[in-house]
Scaffold this active site. Structure first.
Site, PDB file in Angstrom:
ATOM      1  N   ASP A   9     -11.122  58.949 -45.562  1.00  0.00           N
ATOM      2  CA  ASP A   9     -11.467  57.584 -45.192  1.00  0.00           C
ATOM      3  C   ASP A   9     -10.633  56.680 -46.095  1.00  0.00           C
ATOM      4  O   ASP A   9     -10.253  57.074 -47.198  1.00  0.00           O
ATOM      5  CB  ASP A   9     -12.963  57.374 -45.438  1.00  0.00           C
ATOM      6  CG  ASP A   9     -13.367  55.929 -45.292  1.00  0.00           C
ATOM      7  OD1 ASP A   9     -13.197  55.373 -44.190  1.00  0.00           O
ATOM      8  OD2 ASP A   9     -13.830  55.345 -46.291  1.00  0.00           O
ATOM      9  N   ASP A  11     -11.010  52.631 -46.519  1.00  0.00           N
ATOM     10  CA  ASP A  11     -11.796  51.576 -47.168  1.00  0.00           C
ATOM     11  C   ASP A  11     -13.003  52.163 -47.887  1.00  0.00           C
ATOM     12  O   ASP A  11     -13.854  52.784 -47.272  1.00  0.00           O
ATOM     13  CB  ASP A  11     -12.277  50.552 -46.140  1.00  0.00           C
ATOM     14  CG  ASP A  11     -11.142  49.752 -45.542  1.00  0.00           C
ATOM     15  OD1 ASP A  11     -10.250  49.354 -46.292  1.00  0.00           O
ATOM     16  OD2 ASP A  11     -11.150  49.533 -44.317  1.00  0.00           O
ATOM     17  N   ASP A 138     -16.930  57.936 -48.070  1.00  0.00           N
ATOM     18  CA  ASP A 138     -17.819  57.241 -48.997  1.00  0.00           C
ATOM     19  C   ASP A 138     -19.092  56.711 -48.360  1.00  0.00           C
ATOM     20  O   ASP A 138     -19.935  56.168 -49.060  1.00  0.00           O
ATOM     21  CB  ASP A 138     -17.083  56.062 -49.641  1.00  0.00           C
ATOM     22  CG  ASP A 138     -16.800  54.955 -48.639  1.00  0.00           C
ATOM     23  OD1 ASP A 138     -16.098  55.204 -47.655  1.00  0.00           O
ATOM     24  OD2 ASP A 138     -17.301  53.834 -48.842  1.00  0.00           O
TER      25      ASP A 138
END
Length: 191
Positions: A9, A11, A138
């Protein structure tokens, strides 16, 4: 020879983009006569794409989130003009793009995370196999996509999760990116 694929991922996992997102959202809100949002407010809006983030920003500023469709083009114009002014990689170094074989933004496939088709689409585009891949993310969308795709999940405790990362049943939960190689080896997620 088969290779193992790591899907990251961006961001909240590799880069802290919330400051630039906040700047663009606040400019869009100012132009609409709305109050500015704090960085923690914006951080909790990241993760479901720009349309959802704009709707959340409008609602948080007291405006009607139904205005998001009209506000979105202006937000995108503002953000794209300054997307890397304040964005920084987490302490991993610079020049990230050349480290990857492929990149899939939210508009690359007909579906977006948490739909597993986004993750599986990138794996297939790179001639990989889900059973020889791992997702590093995240937040809850990364977790949902990995679980639905049947891909092992490594989550970072930092980033933009809106829920406690402990609740996302990751195969590994890390505090620092530098822990990733050891975690992958421990989970036998390497070639």
């Amino acid at each position: 020879m088969s290779r193992f694929m790591l899907v990251f991922d961006l961001d909240g996992t590799l880069v802290d983009s919330a400051p630039d997102l906040r700047a663009a959202l606040n400019q869009m809100l100012r132009e609409r006569g709305r109050p500015a949002l704090s960085l923690p407010q914006v951080t909790h809006m990241v993760g479901d794409g720009a349309p959802a983030m704009v709707a959340r920003a409008l609602a948080a500023s007291g405006a009607d989130p139904a205005e998001a469709a009209r506000a979105l083009p202006r937000f995108l114009e503002l953000y794209e003009a300054n997307a890397v002014r304040l964005t920084r990689p987490y302490p991993e170094g610079l020049g990230l793009a050349e480290l990857f074989d492929g990149i899939a933004g939210g508009d690359r496939f007909p579906v977006k995370k948490p739909d597993p088709g986004h993750l599986l689409g990138l794996i297939a585009a790179l001639c990989g196999r889900a059973e020889a891949s791992a997702m590093i993310g995240d937040n809850e969308n990364d977790a949902a996509a990995a679980r639905a795709a049947g891909v092992p999940l490594v989550l970072m405790r930092y980033g933009y999760a809106r829920v406690d990362p402990e609740s996302l049943a990751a195969d590994a939960l890390l505090d620092h990116f530098a822990e990733l190689p050891q975690a992958l080896a421990r989970l036998e997620l390497t070639p």
